[in-house]
Design a protein around this motif. Structure first.
Motif, PDB file in Angstrom:
ATOM      1  N   VAL A 498      35.192  49.771  40.254  1.00 25.06           N
ATOM      2  CA  VAL A 498      34.936  48.453  40.827  1.00 25.06           C
ATOM      3  C   VAL A 498      34.742  47.466  39.685  1.00 25.06           C
ATOM      4  CG1 VAL A 498      33.903  49.245  43.000  1.00 25.06           C
ATOM      5  CG2 VAL A 498      32.455  48.919  40.970  1.00 25.06           C
ATOM      6  N   SER A 499      34.600  46.191  40.046  1.00 28.04           N
ATOM      7  CA  SER A 499      34.301  45.159  39.055  1.00 28.04           C
ATOM      8  C   SER A 499      33.101  44.350  39.518  1.00 28.04           C
ATOM      9  CB  SER A 499      35.517  44.246  38.863  1.00 28.04           C
ATOM     10  OG  SER A 499      36.606  44.970  38.328  1.00 28.04           O
ATOM     11  N   ALA A 500      32.494  43.614  38.585  1.00 29.18           N
ATOM     12  CA  ALA A 500      31.344  42.761  38.882  1.00 29.18           C
ATOM     13  C   ALA A 500      31.266  41.698  37.788  1.00 29.18           C
ATOM     14  CB  ALA A 500      30.059  43.589  38.935  1.00 29.18           C
ATOM     15  N   PRO A 501      30.513  40.630  38.026  1.00 27.16           N
ATOM     16  CA  PRO A 501      30.432  39.556  37.020  1.00 27.16           C
ATOM     17  C   PRO A 501      29.971  40.061  35.667  1.00 27.16           C
ATOM     18  CG  PRO A 501      29.531  38.808  39.113  1.00 27.16           C
ATOM     19  CD  PRO A 501      29.783  40.286  39.255  1.00 27.16           C
ATOM     20  N   ASN A 552      34.841  50.646  49.031  1.00 25.47           N
ATOM     21  CA  ASN A 552      35.523  50.336  50.295  1.00 25.47           C
ATOM     22  C   ASN A 552      35.367  48.874  50.704  1.00 25.47           C
ATOM     23  OD1 ASN A 552      34.705  53.508  51.983  1.00 25.47           O
ATOM     24  ND2 ASN A 552      36.162  53.058  50.357  1.00 25.47           N
ATOM     25  N   THR A 553      34.256  48.247  50.307  1.00 21.42           N
ATOM     26  CA  THR A 553      33.968  46.883  50.754  1.00 21.42           C
ATOM     27  C   THR A 553      34.191  45.843  49.667  1.00 21.42           C
ATOM     28  OG1 THR A 553      31.631  47.161  50.173  1.00 21.42           O
ATOM     29  CG2 THR A 553      32.285  47.699  52.440  1.00 21.42           C
ATOM     30  N   ALA A 554      34.708  46.272  48.493  1.00 16.42           N
ATOM     31  CA  ALA A 554      34.950  45.333  47.397  1.00 16.42           C
ATOM     32  C   ALA A 554      36.052  44.342  47.777  1.00 16.42           C
ATOM     33  CB  ALA A 554      35.337  46.098  46.134  1.00 16.42           C
ATOM     34  N   LYS A 555      35.978  43.177  47.173  1.00 18.82           N
ATOM     35  CA  LYS A 555      36.930  42.105  47.471  1.00 18.82           C
ATOM     36  C   LYS A 555      37.987  42.023  46.379  1.00 18.82           C
ATOM     37  CE  LYS A 555      37.198  37.140  48.456  1.00 18.82           C
ATOM     38  NZ  LYS A 555      36.444  35.864  48.553  1.00 18.82           N
ATOM     39  N   ASP A 556      39.258  41.899  46.797  1.00 25.65           N
ATOM     40  CA  ASP A 556      40.339  41.751  45.827  1.00 25.65           C
ATOM     41  C   ASP A 556      40.105  40.542  44.931  1.00 25.65           C
ATOM     42  OD1 ASP A 556      41.932  43.916  46.342  1.00 25.65           O
ATOM     43  OD2 ASP A 556      43.249  42.884  47.745  1.00 25.65           O
ATOM     44  N   VAL A 557      40.318  40.725  43.635  1.00 24.06           N
ATOM     45  CA  VAL A 557      40.288  39.624  42.687  1.00 24.06           C
ATOM     46  C   VAL A 557      41.738  39.218  42.433  1.00 24.06           C
ATOM     47  CG1 VAL A 557      39.469  38.821  40.449  1.00 24.06           C
ATOM     48  CG2 VAL A 557      38.220  40.619  41.652  1.00 24.06           C
ATOM     49  N   VAL A 558      42.028  37.941  42.576  1.00 27.36           N
ATOM     50  CA  VAL A 558      43.401  37.449  42.519  1.00 27.36           C
ATOM     51  C   VAL A 558      43.663  36.768  41.187  1.00 27.36           C
ATOM     52  CG1 VAL A 558      45.073  35.868  43.573  1.00 27.36           C
ATOM     53  CG2 VAL A 558      43.521  37.206  45.026  1.00 27.36           C
ATOM     54  N   GLY A 572      40.052  47.862  39.597  1.00 28.38           N
ATOM     55  CA  GLY A 572      39.595  48.949  40.441  1.00 28.38           C
ATOM     56  C   GLY A 572      39.798  48.583  41.897  1.00 28.38           C
ATOM     57  N   ALA A 573      38.816  48.896  42.741  1.00 30.06           N
ATOM     58  CA  ALA A 573      38.920  48.553  44.161  1.00 30.06           C
ATOM     59  C   ALA A 573      38.625  47.083  44.403  1.00 30.06           C
ATOM     60  CB  ALA A 573      37.954  49.414  44.972  1.00 30.06           C
ATOM     61  N   GLY A 574      38.107  46.371  43.390  1.00 32.59           N
ATOM     62  CA  GLY A 574      37.809  44.956  43.529  1.00 32.59           C
ATOM     63  C   GLY A 574      36.397  44.639  43.096  1.00 32.59           C
ATOM     64  N   SER A 575      35.971  43.405  43.353  1.00 38.30           N
ATOM     65  CA  SER A 575      34.648  42.914  42.987  1.00 38.30           C
ATOM     66  C   SER A 575      33.642  43.249  44.086  1.00 38.30           C
ATOM     67  CB  SER A 575      34.703  41.396  42.780  1.00 38.30           C
ATOM     68  OG  SER A 575      33.433  40.876  42.475  1.00 38.30           O
ATOM     69  N   ILE A 576      32.504  43.817  43.704  1.00 38.32           N
ATOM     70  CA  ILE A 576      31.563  44.319  44.714  1.00 38.32           C
ATOM     71  C   ILE A 576      30.961  43.181  45.542  1.00 38.32           C
ATOM     72  CG2 ILE A 576      30.983  46.370  43.375  1.00 38.32           C
ATOM     73  CD1 ILE A 576      28.240  44.975  42.788  1.00 38.32           C
ATOM     74  N   ARG A 577      30.664  43.504  46.815  1.00 36.81           N
ATOM     75  CA  ARG A 577      29.989  42.581  47.733  1.00 36.81           C
ATOM     76  C   ARG A 577      28.874  43.373  48.419  1.00 36.81           C
ATOM     77  NH1 ARG A 577      32.290  39.782  44.883  1.00 36.81           N
ATOM     78  NH2 ARG A 577      33.684  38.009  45.340  1.00 36.81           N
TER      79      ARG A 577
END
Length: 796
Positions: A498-501, A552-558, A572-577
């Motif tokens: 995953v990713s995060a700030p 599963n709930t991460a948001k796509d980073v565009v 990864g799967a995206g930015s965590i939420r």
């Protein structure tokens, strides 16, 4: 330069052919004596086994650790392991008189660390009970830039990253991480900081650098305090899980640390009852099978959520390093929070234009726009080293700096320290260089040609510059260029998970301070804090449940440049939420999927795999599945269950059958998505596969270290090993490769992930080359791919 490289490469290949022919003839004349292979432990990495120098290694025993045995349904005790370890150590000391055992492990890793002469390692490998030997590699806690914030400048609004991922909404829902313990395995922590003191009890952790019970951060260190604040600060700023408890483990000193202390920190954190651990540390070894990764994998199996940074070596693929390469731990990439983009024009004198001028990076919008307020004198600072500013007046001026030799952020930091209010950095080759958010001063970038114009203007006495900087657009969350990318060699897994700030993250700093740092080190504690929130709500969850919920709930980073989501091995799967993870009704484990590599030259190759799906709701759910590969390539066919009904609170397996027809596909890396739908929610599971031998870099770095008495340790990082490996030495000529000097060594069939040998420091006729900067070019050939890369090294 090209002629030198070509000449050296031609000479090298000619030598290889001659060497190969010689070996063939020699072997043809040998008598066919039957040889008996000895049963020895596997040695990872290519250690210099002929050297007498003291070398520290990590020894893994055949006797399984307590946690490994437990999860295999076996019984293991500390006493038994101590006895088994004692037998091995006694046999080792009989064989090697100079063996010095340091740390011993038994909980998530079974073995010990030992220092011994390198030429005695084969004796160690032949001792009964030894399973594997790993290098004791160096780990660092790196940040891309650091900016301390005075108490006068600081405001809680600076800490925007926790609210961005939804942490404040989780607090409103009643989840703050209360009752969850997070271990920070790092440089120690200033547990007296007013925003952190609440999180520590009487027992605060352990210092493996000084070997005492006080994990207070060392003088001049700050990394662990900053990481801890992002996890659990609760004062002027709030971390992601402000109600969580903290434990600190100091495994990195001022110069970093090594595997033996990192593994020891992981072991003790698990035994101390941590629920989550954060490791914002790493190295450049892209390989999953190392002692640290093994320890993290078993920590996950024991119920401790292990979170680690993915590394700061991006933006190219294959740059992820250990322990981000761990199979089970959650590896985290870095994103940049939404920001405003600006256009820039610079003016010196009439008729001189700088069409390439663009905003490169800035500490804040206000700092950047302040450049519009007047005309500034600019002065040349060379490459931007501290000494380039010495004896010159840069107060209130713009520093003109050339790209080259070290990081952009450090150039800007040096300009700020010299009193400059801004910087212009021009390229040292044709083309445009990267944007770097979070620079210490507002920084404009130009091409080499426009940089030469600025130098000419200054020489002509036109040393005044003005700026026209205007708002362009609001940019949504993006991936940081520095964030390391996957995949992982050998396991072929997607990393990060995953990713995060991780850009301009404001958090706690020693001595009651605050600072803005950036790096994947800053991303990882966001995920560790999020894991604490999830465990507070779901104390019965396993580590894979936490990992799946976040993925599963991460948001796509565009990518704003393409309008498409970044590749899996970037985000990864995206930015965590956080809130979405707290509220999910389905868990699809383990959150991403790799089908591995398909190397069959013709015909169809079929692989059977699968994943788990868990229904968290109170009702029966019917799931449908669809698999999409980018571009819908012919030759890849995946079949799954059509419909699957899962009872509430239960878990079922989903089968995946993939068929690859290599004759219809070019050798490449293919990524896709498994879509899991329950009628109201769609979960995206990233997946990848490789056709043919993957395109990982054959060499990722080189080094030359002083071994004393006139000799040097020379080596290279080889993610996949090498069939042929050679080192060429060149002169370094003011930023360019100079004349060829000598081929230092040629080797065959060297294993992953690194190689080293001892060089006597001489060239022809025993002449010793002088100290200074040199270029070492490394030739590697593996699986039909040849690479020849040059690295600047320093002989001291």
């Amino acid at each position: 330069m090209k002629s030198n490289l070509s000449r050296a490469l031609f000479s090298l290949l000619a030598f290889m052919l001659m060497f190969a022919a010689f070996n063939f003839n020699a072997q043809a004349n040998e008598s066919r004596t039957q040889l008996t292979e000895l049963d020895t432990a596997e040695i990872f990495g290519d250690l210099e086994l002929g050297s007498e120098r003291p070398t520290s290694v990590i020894v893994e025993l055949e006797a399984e650790s307590i946690v490994e045995a437990k999860h295999k349904g076996k019984k293991q005790t500390k006493a038994n392991l101590k006895a088994e370890r004692g037998k091995v150590i006694n046999e080792l000391k009989k064989a090697v008189k100079d063996a010095d055992v340091n740390r011993e492990y038994d909980y998530v890793f079974s073995g010990f660390s030992v220092k011994l002469p390198a030429n005695e390692i084969m004796k160690l490998a032949s001792v009964d009970g030894v399973k594997a030997i790993y290098p004791n590699v160096h780990y660092t806690a790196e940040v891309i830039s650091k900016e301390e914030i005075s108490s006068e400048e600081f405001s809680p609004e600076m800490a925007a990253s926790a609210p961005f991922i939804g942490a404040n909404d989780a607090w409103k829902a009643g989840f703050t991480g209360e009752g969850v313990t997070v271990a920070v395995i790092d440089t120690g922590v200033d547990y007296t900081h007013p925003d952190l003191a609440h999180a520590f009890g009487d027992y605060k952790g352990y210092d493996f650098v000084d070997d005492d019970n006080d994990p207070q951060e060392g003088s001049g260190q700050y990394h662990g305090t900053h990481v801890s604040g992002t996890v659990a600060a609760n004062g002027a700023i709030k971390g992601v899980a402000p109600g969580a408890e903290l434990l600190g483990y100091r495994v990195l000193g001022p110069n970093g640390g090594t595997t033996e202390d990192v593994v020891a920190g992981v072991e003790l954190a698990v035994q101390d009852g941590a629920d989550v651990m954060n490791l914002s540390l790493g190295n450049s070894l892209n390989n999953p099978d190392w002692a640290t990764s093994i320890a993290l994998d078993w920590a996950m199996a024991e119920g401790v959520v292990a979170v680690t940074s993915n590394g700061n070596a991006g933006p190219n693929n294959w740059t992820v390093g250990s322990p981000g390469t761990s199979r089970d731990a959650i590896s985290v990439g870095a994103t940049r929070l939404p920001y405003n983009a600006y256009t820039a024009e610079i003016t010196t004198s009439e008729g001189v234009e700088y069409p390439s001028a663009k905003v490169m990076g800035f500490p804040s919008d206000d700092n950047l726009l302040a450049l519009n307020e007047g005309e500034y004198e600019f002065a040349y600072a060379g490459l931007g080293y501290p000494e380039d500013f010495e004896g010159k007046d840069f107060e209130g001026k713009i520093a003109l700096i050339s790209r080259g030799e070290f990081a952009f952020v450090d150039k800007a930091e040096n300009a700020k320290n010299a009193g400059a209010v801004g910087a212009i950095i021009f390229n040292n080759v044709e083309g445009e260089h990267a944007d770097v958010p979070g620079m210490a001063v507002p920084t404009i970038k130009t091409t080499l040609a426009d940089g030469q114009k600025l130098l000419a203007e200054m020489k002509a006495g036109n040393n005044k510059v003005s700026f026209n900087i205007e708002f362009d657009q609001a940019v949504k969350e993006t991936m940081a260029d520095f964030s390391s990318r996957g995949p992982v060699t050998l396991s072929w897994m997607i990393k990060p998970d995953v990713s995060a700030p991780g850009v301009n993250i404001v958090s706690t700093f020693p001595d009651e301070g605050y600072a803005a740092l950036q790096g994947t080190s800053m991303s990882s504690p966001h995920v560790a804090g999020a894991a604490a929130l999830l465990l507070e709500k779901n104390p019965g969850w396993g580590t894979n449940d936490v990992k799946a919920a976040l993925m599963n709930t991460a948001k796509d980073v565009v990518d704003p440049g393409t309008g498409e989501a970044y590749a899996h091995n970037t985000q990864g799967a995206g930015s965590i939420r956080v809130v979405e993870a707290l509220n999910t009704n389905t868990l699809v484990g383990t959150g991403s999927h790799s089908f591995g590599k398909f190397i069959k030259d013709s015909g169809k190759q079929v692989e059977k795999q699968g994943f788990e799906i868990k229904n968290l709701s109170g009702e029966v759910k019917k799931y449908t599945f669809e698999v999409e590969f980018a571009g819908n390539p012919k030759g890849i066919k995946v079949t799954t269950s059509n419909n699957l009904e899962v009872e509430p609170g239960t878990t079922q397996n989903v089968n995946l059958n993939v068929q690859v027809d290599a004759s219809k596909l070019k050798p490449d890396y293919y990524e896709g998505i498994v879509l899991v739908n329950d009628g109201t929610q769609t979960i995206k599971v990233p997946t990848i596969l490789f056709v043919g031998e993957p395109d990982y870099p054959r060499v990722t770095g080189a080094f030359m270290d002083n071994a004393g008495e006139g000799s040097y340790y020379v080596g290279a990082y080889l993610p996949g090993g090498a069939e042929i490996l050679a080192y060429d030495l060149y002169h370094y000529d003011n930023g360019y490769v100079g004349d060829f000097v000598k081929t230092l060594g040629v080797f065959e069939n060297t294993p992953a992930p690194y190689h080293e040998f001892e060089w006597d420091g001489t060239v022809q006729n025993g002449i010793e080359i002088p100290n200074g900067d040199w270029v070492m070019a490394v030739y590697v050939e593996k699986a039909g791919v040849m690479e020849y890369k040059a690295y600047l090294v320093t002989k001291e």
